[in-house]
Design an enzyme around this catalytic site. Structure first.
Site, short mmCIF file in Angstrom:
data_model
loop_
_atom_site.label_atom_id
_atom_site.label_comp_id
_atom_site.label_asym_id
_atom_site.label_seq_id
_atom_site.Cartn_x
_atom_site.Cartn_y
_atom_site.Cartn_z
N SER A 22 -65.05 57.88 45.27
CA SER A 22 -65.46 59.15 45.83
C SER A 22 -65.40 60.29 44.82
CB SER A 22 -64.57 59.49 47.03
OG SER A 22 -63.20 59.61 46.64
N SER B 178 -61.37 55.02 43.69
CA SER B 178 -62.21 56.18 43.39
C SER B 178 -62.01 56.77 42.01
CB SER B 178 -61.98 57.27 44.44
OG SER B 178 -62.34 56.80 45.72
N LYS C 263 -61.79 67.59 41.25
CA LYS C 263 -62.37 67.06 42.49
C LYS C 263 -62.06 68.01 43.64
CE LYS C 263 -62.41 62.75 45.23
NZ LYS C 263 -61.88 61.38 45.30
#
Length: 583
Positions: free
Chosen positions: A146, A170, A72
């Site tokens: 996210s 997330s 990420k």
């Protein structure tokens, strides 16, 4: 292409595949996949450098040798920019985040940085200048956020595992929407050193995996104390003579009361959860109804209490100085409209402690809690039209966990029927909730229940494949179902096959034998069966419960071997391991 970690390691170690060959195939797939998954990808020069280092090593020497993973874009990796989905914020770190370096030191190969909701603010995967990340299974619907890019990279078959972050859900919502396993570890057991913070006191690095065995493997390798991370904690299993908490034999799971479950009008999700509860009972768990309200009240503090100002502390100054670079929804959430009196911070801490005390009383009734991962899903257009309320709906079952210091594991749980005429069904997932440091106990539960959610083939082993025996390694990717015995209808002979003695069980006796039941996908089962040498084969055997499963059987040539003194009748022992100990 099989990207499960155990499959790749086996291929590397048998020299039927090299990391270079794998990466050539993966890059062709990466080019075909949606571009919005990635913020940046590894260059040819970077990749060649990693591969040359690996090629100088023995595949047996590193536990993640040649395993590709995605990161990420709020987690630092040396050689890549970190943007947190805000190009104006971009910087090139001088070193990798602690957890990234650790995984790379074990041989894992970073393929690139993945797209995300800007500054990790959102559960939707649409708040990014790099574009909304499409859902592989239902493209008009969100992929969750996210950490949506990291989940999508795995769902599209571009890597073996990926890293996300999880402050409010997330690491779990994208797992549910993408049919993946999502590990939200106990706060602090995975270092957040090198992670752009959302709420620094609550943030976790999360892991997306293809199955619970890979999740267990990566979590075990990634867990370590970091002396440079003030929030790092020592996991009990990393203490001298320590161990992880495991699932008790008689285990219980808590389910929110009927009036506290919320599906936001989605009857398909409601039905799917009801089926999941029955699966947990079938797998041996005892259902207990708990009061979920204190958990929900704690969750509201995340955005209605002082913790929203911790988000401002992380990136608020940058947002104030670069308002035109910020997604409007992200800016609305992080930038406060008013500044409360400082005493409100302490009022929030006190309120949380009160809720935690009540929640702990409820949790003391059970070993784990079971909830849907999300109560529903939404189209991308729906989220863009009503971004804050629908995002809040998605966090109904996730927002409280880091505030209350719990561990969690999101797992696939079949599918949910759709009322959308253009979609027949959605991936559906549930979340297992544990107290701090219950991480491996949650994986124990996943091991028990996952076979009931899949079409895997169950089969019984009785000899060299049992736990502790020399061929058990061939079942590393299999789900363990149970240890039991056969019906009293068999004989067993021992014979020598190479260096490893093996049993041949045949029908027509009066003895019962100890067996262990496992489950593999049809493809994995086919490969396993293909390697069984004569006089052994795979047929149907009856367990003591009366259940019929596939299992090892011997053909009648074993009787001739016995007559020739090449096989020994060991039926009286009832357990292959007793024979092995007698050798």
């Amino acid at each position: 292409m099989e990207l499960e970690i155990s499959s790749l390691l086996s291929a590397y170690r048998s020299h039927t595949l090299t990391p270079r060959e794998l990466l050539e195939s993966l890059f062709a797939e990466i080019e075909k996949a949606p571009a919005a998954i990635w913020v940046s990808k590894i260059s040819e020069g970077q990749l060649d450098s990693y591969l040359k280092k690996l090629e100088a090593r023995d595949p047996e020497s590193l536990p993640l040798y040649g395993i590709p993973f995605a990161i990420k874009d709020n987690i630092d990796c040396e050689g890549f920019e970190s943007t947190a989905a805000c190009p104006a914020y971009a910087y090139k770190p001088s070193r990798s985040a602690f957890v990234v370096k650790r995984l790379m030191d074990f041989g894992a190969i970073p393929l690139g940085k993945t797209n995300m909701d800007q500054f990790a603010t959102g559960l939707v995967g649409v708040r990014s200048p790099y574009g909304a990340i499409p859902n592989k299974y239902v493209p008009e619907y969100i992929s969750g956020g996210s950490s949506s890019g990291s989940a999508a990279a795995l769902a599209y078959g571009l890597c073996s595992f990926s890293l996300g972050t999880d402050t409010a859900g997330s690491g779990r919502i994208p797992a549910a929407f993408n049919n993946l396993v999502g590990v939200k570890p106990t706060r602090g057991i995975l270092s957040t050193n090198g992670v752009i913070p959302a709420c620094k006191s609550l943030d976790c690095v999360s892991i997306f995996a293809l199955n619970h065995a890979d999740a267990r493997y990566v979590l075990n390798l990634a867990t370590a104390e970091d002396s440079e991370d003030a929030y790092s904690r020592v996991a009990p299993w990393n203490e001298p003579n320590g161990s992880a908490k495991r699932l008790p034999e008689d285990w219980t799971f808590g389910v929110p009361a009927e009036n506290e479950l919320e599906f936001f009008g989605n009857s398909g999700y409601k039905e799917a959860f009801e089926k999941a509860v029955k699966v947990f009972e079938k797998a041996g768990g005892k259902k207990v109804t708990i009061h979920f309200t204190p958990f929900l009240e704690a969750a509201r503090l995340l955005y209605e209490g002082p913790w929203v100002f911790e988000r401002y502390d992380a990136v608020g100054k940058f947002i104030d100085e670069h308002p035109e670079e910020i997604h409007p929804v992200t800016k609305a959430i992080i930038s406060p409209k008013t500044t409360p009196h400082p005493s409100a911070v302490f009022a929030g801490f006190h309120a949380l402690q009160e809720k935690k005390k009540i929640a702990e009383r409820e949790f003391s009734k059970v070993d784990i809690i079971l909830t849907p991962t999300a109560g529903t899903t939404y189209k991308t257009a729906e989220v863009e039209a009503n971004p804050i309320q629908l995002n809040s709906n998605l966090g109904y079952y996730t927002n409280y966990m880091n505030l209350l210091d719990y561990s969690a594991l999101a797992i696939p749980a079949g599918t949910a029927k759709s009322s959308d005429p253009n979609v027949s069904e959605f991936p559906f997932g549930v979340t297992l909730v544990g107290k701090a440091f219950d991480d491996f106990m949650l994986l124990d539960v996943a091991e028990k229940v996952s076979p009931f959610f899949s079409s895997k083939v169950e089969f019984a082993v009785c000899g060299a494949h049992l736990k502790g025996e020399p061929l058990h390694y061939q079942l590393e990717s299999a789900n363990f179902i149970e240890a039991t015995t056969t019906a009293p209808e068999y004989k067993m002979y021992a014979f020598q096959d190479g260096k490893i003695p093996k049993p041949a069980m045949i029908f027509g006796g009066t003895s019962s034998f100890y067996v262990e039941v496992y489950a593999l996908s049809p493809a994995e089962f086919g490969k396993f069966v293909a390697n069984i040498p004569a006089p052994l084969g795979m047929g149907k055997i009856k367990l003591s419960s009366g259940k019929i499963v596939s299992g090892f059987i011997g053909d009648t040539s074993i009787l001739q071997k016995a007559d020739e003194g090449l096989a020994k009748d060991i039926s009286i022992l009832g357990d292959w391991r007793k024979y092995r100990l007698s050798l």
